[in-house]
Design a protein around this motif. Structure first.
Motif, PDB file in Angstrom:
ATOM      1  N   HIS A 134       0.801  -1.258   0.079  1.00 40.32           N
ATOM      2  CA  HIS A 134       0.088  -0.082  -0.026  1.00 40.32           C
ATOM      3  C   HIS A 134       0.986   1.249   0.009  1.00 40.32           C
ATOM      4  O   HIS A 134       0.432   2.286   0.213  1.00 40.32           O
ATOM      5  N   GLY A 135       2.294   1.229  -0.102  1.00 42.18           N
ATOM      6  CA  GLY A 135       2.846   2.442  -0.190  1.00 42.18           C
ATOM      7  C   GLY A 135       3.694   2.747   0.948  1.00 42.18           C
ATOM      8  O   GLY A 135       4.471   3.890   1.032  1.00 42.18           O
ATOM      9  N   ALA A 136       3.578   2.114   2.042  1.00 42.96           N
ATOM     10  CA  ALA A 136       4.197   2.568   3.258  1.00 42.96           C
ATOM     11  C   ALA A 136       5.691   2.314   3.189  1.00 42.96           C
ATOM     12  O   ALA A 136       5.973   1.141   3.007  1.00 42.96           O
ATOM     13  N   VAL A 137       6.417   3.131   3.616  1.00 44.05           N
ATOM     14  CA  VAL A 137       8.079   2.771   3.725  1.00 44.05           C
ATOM     15  C   VAL A 137       8.224   1.941   5.185  1.00 44.05           C
ATOM     16  O   VAL A 137       7.498   2.322   6.104  1.00 44.05           O
ATOM     17  N   LEU A 138       8.788   0.951   5.118  1.00 39.72           N
ATOM     18  CA  LEU A 138       9.094  -0.196   6.057  1.00 39.72           C
ATOM     19  C   LEU A 138      10.350   0.353   6.650  1.00 39.72           C
ATOM     20  O   LEU A 138      11.328  -0.257   6.350  1.00 39.72           O
TER      21      LEU A 138
ATOM     22  N   TRP B  88      -5.198 -20.098   1.768  1.00 38.15           N
ATOM     23  CA  TRP B  88      -4.177 -19.281   0.893  1.00 38.15           C
ATOM     24  C   TRP B  88      -5.106 -18.027   0.267  1.00 38.15           C
ATOM     25  O   TRP B  88      -4.798 -16.850   0.322  1.00 38.15           O
ATOM     26  N   ARG B  89      -6.442 -18.216  -0.014  1.00 39.47           N
ATOM     27  CA  ARG B  89      -7.339 -17.159  -0.196  1.00 39.47           C
ATOM     28  C   ARG B  89      -7.687 -16.229   0.762  1.00 39.47           C
ATOM     29  O   ARG B  89      -7.641 -14.847   0.581  1.00 39.47           O
ATOM     30  N   ASN B  90      -7.821 -16.589   2.006  1.00 42.35           N
ATOM     31  CA  ASN B  90      -7.970 -15.932   3.012  1.00 42.35           C
ATOM     32  C   ASN B  90      -6.739 -14.973   3.246  1.00 42.35           C
ATOM     33  O   ASN B  90      -6.733 -13.493   3.806  1.00 42.35           O
ATOM     34  N   PHE B  91      -5.568 -15.314   3.012  1.00 40.44           N
ATOM     35  CA  PHE B  91      -4.312 -14.870   3.049  1.00 40.44           C
ATOM     36  C   PHE B  91      -4.216 -13.507   2.536  1.00 40.44           C
ATOM     37  O   PHE B  91      -3.734 -12.567   2.731  1.00 40.44           O
ATOM     38  N   PHE B  92      -4.645 -13.630   1.084  1.00 39.01           N
ATOM     39  CA  PHE B  92      -4.731 -12.428  -0.023  1.00 39.01           C
ATOM     40  C   PHE B  92      -6.018 -11.794   0.307  1.00 39.01           C
ATOM     41  O   PHE B  92      -6.198 -11.089  -0.846  1.00 39.01           O
ATOM     42  N   LEU B  93      -6.995 -12.122   0.914  1.00 36.28           N
ATOM     43  CA  LEU B  93      -8.264 -11.638   0.812  1.00 36.28           C
ATOM     44  C   LEU B  93      -8.313 -10.054   0.872  1.00 36.28           C
ATOM     45  O   LEU B  93      -7.588  -9.275   1.625  1.00 36.28           O
TER      46      LEU B  93
ATOM     47  N   SER C 106      -6.235  -8.380  -1.365  1.00 37.15           N
ATOM     48  CA  SER C 106      -5.104  -7.860  -2.094  1.00 37.15           C
ATOM     49  C   SER C 106      -4.590  -8.916  -2.675  1.00 37.15           C
ATOM     50  O   SER C 106      -3.432  -9.502  -2.770  1.00 37.15           O
ATOM     51  N   GLU C 107      -5.608  -9.444  -3.672  1.00 40.44           N
ATOM     52  CA  GLU C 107      -5.109 -10.570  -4.449  1.00 40.44           C
ATOM     53  C   GLU C 107      -4.115 -10.281  -5.493  1.00 40.44           C
ATOM     54  O   GLU C 107      -4.289  -9.101  -6.182  1.00 40.44           O
ATOM     55  N   LEU C 108      -3.263 -11.206  -5.767  1.00 40.23           N
ATOM     56  CA  LEU C 108      -2.338 -11.204  -7.094  1.00 40.23           C
ATOM     57  C   LEU C 108      -3.102 -11.687  -8.282  1.00 40.23           C
ATOM     58  O   LEU C 108      -3.489 -12.518  -8.106  1.00 40.23           O
ATOM     59  N   THR C 109      -2.639 -10.853  -9.435  1.00 42.42           N
ATOM     60  CA  THR C 109      -3.253 -11.209 -10.709  1.00 42.42           C
ATOM     61  C   THR C 109      -2.342 -11.355 -11.746  1.00 42.42           C
ATOM     62  O   THR C 109      -1.090 -10.836 -11.483  1.00 42.42           O
TER      63      THR C 109
END
Length: 302
Positions: A9-13, A116-121, A123-126
């Motif tokens: 989401h763009g936050a600097v870690l 796995w689907r809940n892990f990316f709920l 924010s899914e990768l496409t």
């Protein structure tokens, strides 16, 4: 986490605050809802690699504190700083962009969906060209398995519905998910409240694992025994104000339990009950007596 050191989401870690400085800090913070003052004068620091335990009974102000830090509500008094800079979040997404993630008791999971689907709920990768992009299932499964293993969570089948996991396992998946998506500050809302002894131990293990990975953890609980097992700093709220703020080196489990149990209120209650016929107040614990049951249950926990 992405390869360039930023969250999705763009936050600097990291890199924005001094290594030993607080990630999140409240100074005299409070929240009022009209004429009702839910929180007042709270000072709190969340530092990297430390677990800050916030304890309190129902109505103490724990939920209000969570909502302020996670961006759901704005504070109405005092200061709220992230990486040393004053902030005033408008939405939880703004807090997430700065690496502040909250894991609530309901976990925001879909019980019938695979792990796995809940892990990316959400924010899914496409993969593929627009407008016919499709889910990148293979990469999501690989990433979910890798991140869970980094937290010490090994699941035989990521295809199993997350609802078939135990309560402790679901909490751990939610923690790993928050870490993967860029959390620097992890807020855990009563993660052991509805769990048995064994499953609570599993969750406490992964709280310690998150701390060891350098996260600042805010552990909200009403159980002083669970807090003392993993906590580095303890803050006790009572009726919206901060009654106690102490590092682990400054307080023992029995004193923490006394503050959590409301020692002053118990003393007043004993005095009142002494006036009632048929009530034996001699067996009610004094402050020093609270150590008896605590000492037995805390051996080896610290």
């Amino acid at each position: 986490m992405t390869d360039n050191g930023t969250a999705p989401h763009g936050a600097v870690l990291g890199g924005t605050a001094p290594p030993d400085g607080p990630l999140v800090e409240l100074r005299g913070a409070g929240k009022s809802y009209g004429n009702i003052r839910a929180l007042h004068g709270v000072d709190l620091q969340v530092r990297p690699g430390r677990v800050t335990c916030v304890l309190g009974d129902n109505g103490a102000g724990k939920s209000t504190l969570i909502k302020i830090i996670s961006g759901l509500h704005q504070h109405t008094e005092g200061e709220f700083l992230v990486d040393g800079r004053p902030v005033r979040f408008g939405t939880p997404r703004e807090a997430l962009d700065l690496g502040i993630a909250a894991v609530y008791q309901d976990l925001a999971t879909v019980p019938l969906m695979p792990v796995w689907r809940n892990f990316f709920l959400g924010s899914e990768l496409t993969v593929g060209p627009w407008p016919i992009r499709r889910l990148d299932i293979a990469r999501m499964k690989e990433t979910a398995d890798r991140e869970l293993r980094h937290m010490g969570i090994v699941l035989d089948d990521l295809e199993q519905p997350i609802g078939t996991l135990s309560g402790g396992q679901r909490q751990c998946v939610a923690i790993a998910r928050a870490v993967h998506f860029g959390a620097r500050v992890l807020i855990l809302d009563e993660p052991t409240a509805a769990l048995g002894v064994k499953q609570s131990g599993v969750v406490l293990k992964y709280i310690a694992a998150a701390r060891d990975r350098g996260l600042g953890v805010v552990f909200i609980t009403h159980n002083p025994h669970h807090a003392y097992m993993v906590g580095d700093h303890f803050s006790v709220l009572r009726l919206g104000t901060l009654e106690l703020s102490a590092d682990r080196s400054e307080i023992g489990l029995e004193e923490l339990t006394h503050h959590m149990a409301g020692g002053t209120e118990l003393a007043a209650l004993k005095h009142e009950l002494a006036q009632v016929r048929g009530v034996d107040v001699e067996e009610m614990p004094e402050k020093e007596d609270l150590s008896a049951p605590v000492a037995n249950s805390s051996e080896g926990n610290s």
